[in-house]
Scaffold this motif. Structure first.
Motif, mmCIF file in Angstrom:
data_model
loop_
_atom_site.group_PDB
_atom_site.id
_atom_site.type_symbol
_atom_site.label_atom_id
_atom_site.label_comp_id
_atom_site.label_asym_id
_atom_site.label_seq_id
_atom_site.Cartn_x
_atom_site.Cartn_y
_atom_site.Cartn_z
ATOM 1 N N UNK A 16 75.957 -14.812 17.394
ATOM 2 C CA UNK A 16 75.196 -14.043 16.758
ATOM 3 C C UNK A 16 76.132 -13.850 15.663
ATOM 4 N N UNK A 17 75.559 -12.817 14.323
ATOM 5 C CA UNK A 17 75.776 -12.633 13.005
ATOM 6 C C UNK A 17 76.361 -11.524 13.134
ATOM 7 N N UNK A 18 77.526 -10.867 12.844
ATOM 8 C CA UNK A 18 78.164 -9.812 12.597
ATOM 9 C C UNK A 18 77.837 -9.009 11.695
ATOM 10 N N UNK A 19 77.720 -7.584 11.910
ATOM 11 C CA UNK A 19 77.275 -6.465 10.102
ATOM 12 C C UNK A 19 78.745 -5.851 10.192
ATOM 13 N N UNK A 20 78.896 -5.845 9.457
ATOM 14 C CA UNK A 20 80.459 -5.438 8.419
ATOM 15 C C UNK A 20 80.497 -4.464 7.392
ATOM 16 N N UNK A 21 80.719 -3.567 7.273
ATOM 17 C CA UNK A 21 80.703 -2.435 6.294
ATOM 18 C C UNK A 21 82.544 -2.191 5.667
ATOM 19 N N UNK A 22 82.820 -2.503 4.520
ATOM 20 C CA UNK A 22 84.212 -2.493 4.244
ATOM 21 C C UNK A 22 84.125 -1.596 2.900
ATOM 22 N N UNK A 23 85.491 -1.232 3.066
ATOM 23 C CA UNK A 23 85.726 -0.191 1.610
ATOM 24 C C UNK A 23 87.195 -0.077 1.466
ATOM 25 N N UNK A 24 86.720 0.218 -0.377
ATOM 26 C CA UNK A 24 88.140 0.413 -0.592
ATOM 27 C C UNK A 24 88.478 1.918 -2.139
ATOM 28 N N UNK A 25 88.918 2.150 -1.165
ATOM 29 C CA UNK A 25 88.743 4.185 -2.007
ATOM 30 C C UNK A 25 90.286 4.454 -2.745
ATOM 31 N N UNK A 26 89.828 4.608 -4.554
ATOM 32 C CA UNK A 26 91.250 5.607 -4.066
ATOM 33 C C UNK A 26 90.985 7.205 -4.571
ATOM 34 N N UNK A 27 91.982 7.834 -3.629
ATOM 35 C CA UNK A 27 91.834 9.398 -3.698
ATOM 36 C C UNK A 27 93.323 9.671 -3.734
ATOM 37 N N UNK A 28 92.629 11.047 -5.268
ATOM 38 C CA UNK A 28 93.727 11.411 -5.824
ATOM 39 C C UNK A 28 94.963 10.293 -6.434
ATOM 40 N N UNK A 29 95.080 8.727 -6.538
ATOM 41 C CA UNK A 29 95.561 7.717 -6.532
ATOM 42 C C UNK A 29 96.521 7.193 -5.824
ATOM 43 N N UNK A 30 95.634 7.556 -4.098
ATOM 44 C CA UNK A 30 96.583 7.312 -2.887
ATOM 45 C C UNK A 30 95.385 6.330 -2.222
ATOM 46 N N UNK A 31 95.857 4.670 -1.618
ATOM 47 C CA UNK A 31 94.384 4.058 -1.561
ATOM 48 C C UNK A 31 94.048 4.412 -0.063
ATOM 49 N N UNK A 32 92.855 4.233 0.106
ATOM 50 C CA UNK A 32 92.541 4.176 1.541
ATOM 51 C C UNK A 32 91.655 2.842 1.802
ATOM 52 N N UNK A 33 92.047 2.262 2.455
ATOM 53 C CA UNK A 33 91.010 0.728 3.132
ATOM 54 C C UNK A 33 90.343 1.096 4.201
ATOM 55 N N UNK A 34 89.222 0.760 4.640
ATOM 56 C CA UNK A 34 88.551 0.710 5.903
ATOM 57 C C UNK A 34 87.783 -0.202 5.959
#
Length: 67
Positions: A16-34
């Motif tokens: 099967x195919x796997x759907x992936x949503x990947x995000x990288x954010x900078x929130x007030x200089x703090x790195x948030x990866x999900x």
């Protein structure tokens, strides 16, 4: 403020195919990866969850700006 990028793509698994949503954010200089993922046929069921994650991050940013 929030700055970042969100990528959506598919990965081929054995049967099967796997759907992936990947995000990288900078929130007030703090790195948030999900990342969130599911089987392609379940993408519609999980779309609201993906949106809720994004909305909750935006709400967190807005509440921080009010302080």
């Amino acid at each position: 403020g929030i700055q970042g990028v969100s990528l959506s793509f598919y990965c081929m698994m054995n049967h099967y195919r796997q759907y992936v949503e990947f995000f990288i954010l900078s929130i007030h200089g703090q790195l948030f990866i999900g990342t969130v993922n599911c089987a392609e046929e379940n993408k519609g069921k999980w779309a609201s969850v993906f949106r809720k994650i994004k909305i909750s991050i935006e709400e967190l940013e807005q509440s921080r700006n009010l302080l």
